[in-house]
Design a protein around this motif. Structure first.
Motif, PDB file in Angstrom:
ATOM      1  N   MET A 139      33.018  33.893  52.643  1.00 42.39           N
ATOM      2  CA  MET A 139      34.304  33.446  52.244  1.00 42.39           C
ATOM      3  C   MET A 139      34.368  31.840  52.540  1.00 42.39           C
ATOM      4  SD  MET A 139      37.175  36.269  53.547  1.00 42.39           S
ATOM      5  CE  MET A 139      37.302  35.782  55.078  1.00 42.39           C
ATOM      6  N   ALA A 140      35.375  31.306  51.548  1.00 47.84           N
ATOM      7  CA  ALA A 140      35.229  29.651  51.537  1.00 47.84           C
ATOM      8  C   ALA A 140      36.828  29.177  51.706  1.00 47.84           C
ATOM      9  CB  ALA A 140      34.728  29.411  50.280  1.00 47.84           C
ATOM     10  N   SER A 141      36.870  28.087  52.085  1.00 49.57           N
ATOM     11  CA  SER A 141      38.231  27.303  52.254  1.00 49.57           C
ATOM     12  C   SER A 141      38.426  26.786  50.508  1.00 49.57           C
ATOM     13  CB  SER A 141      38.249  26.001  52.934  1.00 49.57           C
ATOM     14  OG  SER A 141      37.321  25.005  52.411  1.00 49.57           O
ATOM     15  N   GLY A 142      39.684  26.752  50.514  1.00 47.57           N
ATOM     16  CA  GLY A 142      40.288  26.215  49.094  1.00 47.57           C
ATOM     17  C   GLY A 142      39.513  24.984  48.855  1.00 47.57           C
ATOM     18  N   ASN A 143      39.417  23.968  49.756  1.00 48.39           N
ATOM     19  CA  ASN A 143      38.557  22.631  49.525  1.00 48.39           C
ATOM     20  C   ASN A 143      37.169  22.874  49.170  1.00 48.39           C
ATOM     21  OD1 ASN A 143      40.920  21.226  50.108  1.00 48.39           O
ATOM     22  ND2 ASN A 143      40.437  21.081  52.225  1.00 48.39           N
ATOM     23  N   TYR A 144      36.545  23.790  49.695  1.00 47.24           N
ATOM     24  CA  TYR A 144      35.180  23.866  49.473  1.00 47.24           C
ATOM     25  C   TYR A 144      35.122  24.564  48.044  1.00 47.24           C
ATOM     26  CZ  TYR A 144      30.785  26.197  49.169  1.00 47.24           C
ATOM     27  OH  TYR A 144      29.146  26.419  48.777  1.00 47.24           O
ATOM     28  N   ILE A 145      35.822  25.459  47.628  1.00 53.13           N
ATOM     29  CA  ILE A 145      36.164  26.127  46.163  1.00 53.13           C
ATOM     30  C   ILE A 145      36.363  24.768  45.339  1.00 53.13           C
ATOM     31  CG2 ILE A 145      37.197  27.735  44.743  1.00 53.13           C
ATOM     32  CD1 ILE A 145      37.713  29.437  47.352  1.00 53.13           C
ATOM     33  N   LEU A 158      31.900  32.597  36.982  1.00 47.06           N
ATOM     34  CA  LEU A 158      31.579  32.444  38.268  1.00 47.06           C
ATOM     35  C   LEU A 158      32.815  32.616  39.252  1.00 47.06           C
ATOM     36  CD1 LEU A 158      29.843  28.795  37.250  1.00 47.06           C
ATOM     37  CD2 LEU A 158      28.712  30.869  37.890  1.00 47.06           C
ATOM     38  N   HIS A 159      32.571  32.893  40.254  1.00 46.53           N
ATOM     39  CA  HIS A 159      33.557  33.291  41.334  1.00 46.53           C
ATOM     40  C   HIS A 159      33.446  33.027  42.549  1.00 46.53           C
ATOM     41  CE1 HIS A 159      31.686  37.119  41.261  1.00 46.53           C
ATOM     42  NE2 HIS A 159      31.977  37.053  42.498  1.00 46.53           N
ATOM     43  N   TRP A 160      34.286  32.751  43.609  1.00 49.14           N
ATOM     44  CA  TRP A 160      34.389  32.381  44.842  1.00 49.14           C
ATOM     45  C   TRP A 160      35.403  33.230  45.633  1.00 49.14           C
ATOM     46  CZ3 TRP A 160      33.849  28.971  40.798  1.00 49.14           C
ATOM     47  CH2 TRP A 160      32.916  28.218  40.837  1.00 49.14           C
ATOM     48  N   LYS A 161      35.025  33.859  46.811  1.00 48.26           N
ATOM     49  CA  LYS A 161      35.946  34.524  47.627  1.00 48.26           C
ATOM     50  C   LYS A 161      36.607  33.344  48.630  1.00 48.26           C
ATOM     51  CE  LYS A 161      36.828  38.366  50.562  1.00 48.26           C
ATOM     52  NZ  LYS A 161      36.361  39.749  51.068  1.00 48.26           N
ATOM     53  N   ALA A 162      37.880  33.330  48.389  1.00 49.73           N
ATOM     54  CA  ALA A 162      38.533  32.279  49.320  1.00 49.73           C
ATOM     55  C   ALA A 162      38.793  33.070  50.788  1.00 49.73           C
ATOM     56  CB  ALA A 162      40.053  31.975  48.805  1.00 49.73           C
ATOM     57  N   ASP A 163      39.116  32.050  51.854  1.00 49.89           N
ATOM     58  CA  ASP A 163      39.589  32.718  52.906  1.00 49.89           C
ATOM     59  C   ASP A 163      40.842  33.449  52.972  1.00 49.89           C
ATOM     60  OD1 ASP A 163      37.300  31.469  54.107  1.00 49.89           O
ATOM     61  OD2 ASP A 163      38.303  29.671  54.570  1.00 49.89           O
ATOM     62  N   SER A 164      41.861  33.074  51.847  1.00 46.41           N
ATOM     63  CA  SER A 164      43.094  33.813  52.170  1.00 46.41           C
ATOM     64  C   SER A 164      43.579  33.759  50.714  1.00 46.41           C
ATOM     65  CB  SER A 164      43.825  33.140  52.973  1.00 46.41           C
ATOM     66  OG  SER A 164      44.277  31.835  52.578  1.00 46.41           O
ATOM     67  N   GLU A 165      44.802  34.654  50.324  1.00 43.15           N
ATOM     68  CA  GLU A 165      45.191  34.406  49.083  1.00 43.15           C
ATOM     69  C   GLU A 165      45.647  33.115  48.821  1.00 43.15           C
ATOM     70  OE1 GLU A 165      48.311  36.572  46.326  1.00 43.15           O
ATOM     71  OE2 GLU A 165      48.385  37.183  48.287  1.00 43.15           O
ATOM     72  N   GLN A 166      46.504  32.351  49.863  1.00 41.81           N
ATOM     73  CA  GLN A 166      47.084  30.958  49.896  1.00 41.81           C
ATOM     74  C   GLN A 166      46.140  29.853  49.598  1.00 41.81           C
ATOM     75  OE1 GLN A 166      50.496  30.431  49.620  1.00 41.81           O
ATOM     76  NE2 GLN A 166      49.441  28.398  48.664  1.00 41.81           N
ATOM     77  N   GLU A 167      44.790  30.174  50.016  1.00 44.01           N
ATOM     78  CA  GLU A 167      43.878  29.117  49.806  1.00 44.01           C
ATOM     79  C   GLU A 167      43.264  29.454  48.315  1.00 44.01           C
ATOM     80  OE1 GLU A 167      41.854  26.917  51.842  1.00 44.01           O
ATOM     81  OE2 GLU A 167      43.539  26.937  53.201  1.00 44.01           O
ATOM     82  N   ALA A 169      43.565  26.668  45.258  1.00 40.46           N
ATOM     83  CA  ALA A 169      42.538  25.709  44.590  1.00 40.46           C
ATOM     84  C   ALA A 169      42.847  26.213  43.155  1.00 40.46           C
ATOM     85  CB  ALA A 169      40.999  26.863  44.862  1.00 40.46           C
ATOM     86  N   GLU A 170      43.349  27.031  42.685  1.00 39.88           N
ATOM     87  CA  GLU A 170      43.782  27.555  41.078  1.00 39.88           C
ATOM     88  C   GLU A 170      44.792  26.394  40.705  1.00 39.88           C
ATOM     89  OE1 GLU A 170      45.495  30.873  38.581  1.00 39.88           O
ATOM     90  OE2 GLU A 170      46.481  30.459  40.328  1.00 39.88           O
ATOM     91  N   ARG A 171      45.804  26.071  41.789  1.00 40.29           N
ATOM     92  CA  ARG A 171      46.975  25.367  41.184  1.00 40.29           C
ATOM     93  C   ARG A 171      46.235  23.748  41.114  1.00 40.29           C
ATOM     94  NH1 ARG A 171      50.378  24.400  38.231  1.00 40.29           N
ATOM     95  NH2 ARG A 171      50.570  26.852  38.795  1.00 40.29           N
ATOM     96  N   PHE A 172      45.325  23.533  42.093  1.00 44.64           N
ATOM     97  CA  PHE A 172      44.452  22.135  42.146  1.00 44.64           C
ATOM     98  C   PHE A 172      44.047  21.868  40.494  1.00 44.64           C
ATOM     99  CE2 PHE A 172      41.087  19.332  41.953  1.00 44.64           C
ATOM    100  CZ  PHE A 172      41.245  18.149  42.646  1.00 44.64           C
ATOM    101  N   PHE A 173      43.327  22.845  40.053  1.00 43.36           N
ATOM    102  CA  PHE A 173      42.935  22.809  38.551  1.00 43.36           C
ATOM    103  C   PHE A 173      43.876  22.802  37.229  1.00 43.36           C
ATOM    104  CE2 PHE A 173      39.063  23.178  41.034  1.00 43.36           C
ATOM    105  CZ  PHE A 173      38.435  22.032  40.782  1.00 43.36           C
ATOM    106  N   LEU A 174      44.728  23.732  37.592  1.00 36.53           N
ATOM    107  CA  LEU A 174      45.771  23.732  36.707  1.00 36.53           C
ATOM    108  C   LEU A 174      46.598  22.303  36.360  1.00 36.53           C
ATOM    109  CD1 LEU A 174      47.331  27.171  37.347  1.00 36.53           C
ATOM    110  CD2 LEU A 174      45.879  26.686  35.486  1.00 36.53           C
TER     111      LEU A 174
END
Length: 86
Positions: free
Chosen positions: A1-7, A44-53, A57-62
């Motif tokens: 799993m990964a943090s939102g910042n890592y993703i 490509l996909h990454w598993k986040a540490d939580s749904e909020q993370e 990450a999604e919001r950052f790119f949107l």
């Protein structure tokens, strides 16, 4: 799993600032996601540490112009990016 910042860092490296060519989304089924989205050219996909993370990450790119790959229903902890077939 990964943090939102890592993703975010990973996606920034892959997209190389060309956010408009990519789409971003969330899913709870990453192994079926590509097929459900019409077998994209690149997936490509990454598993986040939580749904909020994942949502952060999604919001950052949107917010930076990446297009949405569609809405997900229910909890989703996988962030994905894709380029659709042309």
């Amino acid at each position: 799993m990964a943090s939102g910042n890592y993703i975010i860092r990973q996606i920034k490296d892959i997209s190389a600032g060309k956010h408009t060519k990519w789409q971003v989304g969330l899913t709870d089924e990453p192994l079926n996601g590509g097929a459900q989205l019409g077998n994209p050219l690149t997936w490509l996909h990454w598993k986040a540490d939580s749904e909020q993370e994942a949502r952060n990450a999604e919001r950052f790119f949107l917010d930076r112009g990446m297009k949405s790959a569609g809405q997900t229903t229910g909890p989703a902890v996988y962030v994905y990016i894709l380029i659709r077939n042309r």
